[in-house]
Write an enzyme that holds these catalytic residues in place. Structure first.
Site, PDB file in Angstrom:
ATOM      1  N   LYS A  94       0.830  -1.206   0.000  1.00 39.19           N
ATOM      2  CA  LYS A  94       0.000   0.000   0.000  1.00 39.19           C
ATOM      3  C   LYS A  94       0.866   1.258   0.000  1.00 39.19           C
ATOM      4  CE  LYS A  94      -3.942  -2.023   2.480  1.00 39.19           C
ATOM      5  NZ  LYS A  94      -4.713  -2.018   3.747  1.00 39.19           N
ATOM      6  N   ALA A 122      -0.801   0.936   6.167  1.00 37.95           N
ATOM      7  CA  ALA A 122      -1.103   0.087   7.316  1.00 37.95           C
ATOM      8  C   ALA A 122      -2.097  -0.989   6.907  1.00 37.95           C
ATOM      9  CB  ALA A 122      -1.662   0.915   8.469  1.00 37.95           C
ATOM     10  N   ASP A 123      -2.033  -2.101   7.617  1.00 43.95           N
ATOM     11  CA  ASP A 123      -3.004  -3.166   7.387  1.00 43.95           C
ATOM     12  C   ASP A 123      -3.203  -3.922   8.693  1.00 43.95           C
ATOM     13  OD1 ASP A 123      -4.597  -4.441   5.171  1.00 43.95           O
ATOM     14  OD2 ASP A 123      -3.652  -6.228   6.016  1.00 43.95           O
ATOM     15  N   THR A 124      -4.413  -4.425   8.893  1.00 46.02           N
ATOM     16  CA  THR A 124      -4.753  -5.157  10.107  1.00 46.02           C
ATOM     17  C   THR A 124      -5.426  -6.472   9.754  1.00 46.02           C
ATOM     18  OG1 THR A 124      -5.080  -3.082  11.343  1.00 46.02           O
ATOM     19  CG2 THR A 124      -6.066  -5.077  12.267  1.00 46.02           C
TER      20      THR A 124
END
Length: 214
Positions: free
Chosen positions: A70, A87-89
């Protein structure tokens, strides 16, 4: 894509010479969390990437790859000096990645699996400078948080689903939503479960050249 003009600091004044701060996410929760620590992005540019996990890909490598892809995709689209935060979760049950709940059936299946169990929420951060800011440097971090749900009855799960705040959420729940009434234990960063670990985010920004945070 060029970004012009001076960046604004947390107090609203112009910070001459500081690259722009760009958030590579459309998540309103991440934007609110950044505002909480006084870092309002100059631009919000969601990355258009394929988020499908590779076959047999484990949660930690996957979430790290997503955050990096990203940030890299957005940084590559910018020519002016900029620092991009991706960011990623993910919610993981052991080696399994639970999906983002885009429909009630998926959310129900996630909550049934999480009921009475401990799981891990992993949030990855990646900051990438644009080509117009050679002084900046790439930095990454993965934050793990343990979360335990109490055992929920089928009626409680359906009532929780009726609230609707599961939509688009990894694992079918939002820590800041109605699911909090069933969460017995959180060990680690609560803000990471919501979408952005604030301490680690601040540390990554402080590690960049220039004055990003006090």
């Amino acid at each position: 894509m060029a970004i012009s003009g001076a960046a604004s600091g947390p107090d609203g004044t112009e910070s001459v010479g500081r690259p722009h701060f760009v958030l590579a996410s459309a998540s309103p929760r991440r934007l609110d969390l950044l505002r909480q620590i006084g870092m309002v992005p100059d631009r919000v540019l969601p990355a258009d990437i394929d988020e499908t996990p590779a076959r047999t890909e484990l949660p930690r490598p996957y979430v790290s790859r997503m955050a990096l892809e990203k940030a890299t995709a957005v940084a590559a689209s910018l020519s002016d000096p900029a620092l991009v935060l991706g960011a990623d979760t993910v919610v993981a049950l052991g080696r399994r990645i639970l999906p983002k709940a885009e429909d009630r059936e998926t959310a129900r299946a996630c909550l049934q699996q999480l009921s009475g169990r401990r799981h891990t929420v992993l949030t990855a951060l990646s900051v990438i400078p644009s080509s117009g800011w050679p002084e900046g440097h790439r930095a990454e971090r993965v934050v793990e948080t343990a979360v335990t749900f109490s055992r929920m009855t089928p009626h409680q799960i359906e009532s929780l689903l009726d609230q609707g705040d599961w939509q688009g959420k990894a694992g079918g729940y939002a820590l800041q939503g109605h699911a909090a009434a069933f969460i017995r234990f959180v060990s680690g960063s609560a803000s990471a479960v919501i979408g952005l670990p604030l301490f680690e985010t601040a540390q990554l920004l402080r590690g960049q050249p220039g004055r990003w945070l006090a």
